[in-house]
Design an enzyme around this catalytic site. Structure first.
Site, short mmCIF file in Angstrom:
data_model
loop_
_atom_site.label_atom_id
_atom_site.label_comp_id
_atom_site.label_asym_id
_atom_site.label_seq_id
_atom_site.Cartn_x
_atom_site.Cartn_y
_atom_site.Cartn_z
CG HIS A 151 -12.20 30.24 89.94
ND1 HIS A 151 -11.46 31.14 90.67
CD2 HIS A 151 -12.92 29.52 90.83
CE1 HIS A 151 -11.73 30.97 91.97
NE2 HIS A 151 -12.61 29.99 92.08
CG ASN A 175 -14.62 25.92 98.69
OD1 ASN A 175 -15.13 26.85 99.29
ND2 ASN A 175 -14.16 26.04 97.45
CG ASP A 231 -9.27 33.57 90.50
OD1 ASP A 231 -9.46 32.53 89.85
OD2 ASP A 231 -9.87 33.81 91.57
CB SER A 239 -13.90 31.06 94.92
OG SER A 239 -12.72 30.36 95.15
#
Length: 489
Positions: A280, A378, A224, A449
């Site tokens: 994130h 998304n 990530d 996520s």
């Protein structure tokens, strides 16, 4: 979902025989096997020099399995994988020995074997595992799943048996999945945690914890934006490289990475500091393994270890080639350094070039026995009709894809659907999920996520209950125990 996928949205009994068959192996004499296999099962076995020779392929050993538990018109997918030999798959008519179908390689780059079979009445099928090369031996995985049961309206995605266009096989159920993994009867329900922990309640994580399974001895790599390894709710669960001495400028363990005491940064300039500058990856890590310390948040597998691997959030994200390379390198690093589960809350944009290096790395992880969990993307409101890559590689049995639902079990309007082709796909909480962020803080984010780490956490719980599970077994159990009741497309 970050990387080239765009940003997430932020906001203020008796054990069923089925499982004993999935989790056990078969012993055989030198005579051809006559063990039974049916849709929904996965097994791990091996070709041995004591096996019978294949009468249809000279000088090749063979294991036979009688196909059971199907109906006329059922569409079945048979997968044979091995990292020890080049597998060759055959479907035999047992009454006359005729080869009905056979397959060597799935594609030019995938030497595993796959057959899609439409079952006919009056035929006794035998699934034959053999090899491409003469006298090859070694371990293999054989799995069969139903693609459909003669749907009345094949054009309707919802008519696929146990598979829905929007939510795939359903909502992940940690309690059912871990009980199955452990070969135990269903777990007793637990009192709800309530409040911001609604996602943990929805997937029945507390019922698993009550049985003593908390992710212990499992390492989950978070590929990530990095991870804030100093966060008070994470630092006790950050993986430490046991073979590396911090700060001595020497590659002590000889893995090619100097002073990688807590992971690696691949994006832009490589370094041994995978610190998160965005938040994130830290949010993802908290969902998986936030400490159960009475403050902040608690992760799904709160005793698992997090391996931070920074592969996005840099200039490289603007290049298809470098983005693909960084993700692929991160996967290989995680596999080579002991990760049991890899979480990928990232991906490309629809229409971007294929992530070919990442696909090869996913195959590498699969062969090494590492479970890979991937966010579906998304982009549904932009017209997406299936997961983005790498999640779409679940179609090739290279991991499991995950979509998002809200607290009412409705699929989020942004969550990319499973699509028309059955692939390993489940859903998990992914709307207004509270977790760890930078500077010892917490925030609520929305996105697939956030859903993916819920499933990565469940996989860690399963492996803490049964560390011998293969990736195929983890995925089959997750799908077979997923809940469709109350899930709204």
């Amino acid at each position: 979902m970050l990387g080239r996928a765009g940003g997430d949205q932020s906001a203020g009994g008796t054990v069923p025989a089925f499982w004993s068959r999935i989790l056990s192996s078969y012993s055989r004499s030198s005579q051809p096997s006559r063990s039974t296999i049916q849709p929904g099962e996965a097994l791990k076995e091996a070709l041995r020099p004591t096996d019978a020779l294949n009468p249809k392929r000279r000088n090749r050993y063979a294991d036979d399995y009688v196909l059971a538990g199907f109906n006329e018109g059922d569409r079945l997918r048979i997968n044979l994988t091995s990292n020890r030999f080049d597998p060759f798959l055959q479907v035999i008519n047992a009454s006359n020995g005729k080869v009905l179908q056979q397959n060597d390689d799935i594609s030019r780059t995938n030497t595993n074997s796959r057959i899609n079979l439409v079952a006919e009445a009056g035929i006794e099928y035998r699934i034959r595992v053999t090899s491409y090369a003469p006298f090859a031996t070694g371990a293999y995985n054989l799995a069969i799943r139903a693609l459909s049961s003669a749907p009345s309206n094949p054009s309707d995605p919802g008519s696929i048996s146990n598979f829905n266009f929007s939510y795939g096989y359903g909502l992940v159920d940690a309690a059912a999945a871990v009980a199955a993994a452990a070969g135990r009867a269903p777990f007793a329900t637990a009192s709800p945690l309530g409040g911001n922990a609604w996602g943990l309640d929805m997937i029945n994580a507390p019922a698993v914890w009550n049985q003593g399974y908390t992710g212990q001895n499992v390492v989950v790599a978070v590929l990530d934006t990095g991870v804030d390894y100093n966060h008070a709710d994470l630092r006790g669960n950050i993986w430490q490289n046991p073979g590396e001495i911090a700060g001595n400028g020497i590659d002590d363990d000889g893995n090619g990475f100097v002073d990688d005491v807590r992971g690696w940064k691949f994006v832009d300039n490589d370094s041994n500091n995978p610190m998160d500058q965005d938040g994130h990856g830290t949010h993802v890590a908290g969902i998986i393994a936030g400490l159960n310390n009475g403050v902040g948040v608690t992760g799904v597998a709160y005793n698992a270890k997090i391996m931070p691997v920074r592969v996005i959030d840099g200039r490289d994200d603007g290049s298809y080639r470098r983005f693909d390379r960084n993700v692929a390198d991160g996967i290989r690093y995680a596999v080579d350094n002991g990760a049991h589960v890899v979480n990928l809350s990232l991906g490309n944009y629809p229409g971007d070039p294929d992530m070919t290096r990442t696909r090869a790395a996913l195959s590498y992880a699969r062969d090494a026995g590492v479970v890979v969990v991937m966010a579906s993307g998304n982009e549904r409101q932009d017209g997406a009709r299936r997961p983005i890559q790498p999640a779409y590689y679940a179609l090739d049995d290279l991991g499991i894809a995950v979509g998002a639902v809200n607290s009412s079990r409705r699929v989020a309007n942004f969550s990319n659907p499973a699509g028309n082709l059955p692939l390993d796909f489940v859903v998990a909480p992914g709307v207004n999920i509270r977790s760890t962020v930078l500077r010892n803080s917490y925030a609520s984010y929305s996105g697939t996520s956030m859903a993916s780490p819920f499933v990565a956490g469940v996989a860690a719980l399963m492996l803490s209950a049964n560390p011998n599970l293969s990736p195929a077994q983890v995925e089959e159990i997750l799908k077979a125990t997923a809940v469709t009741q109350g899930v709204q497309a």
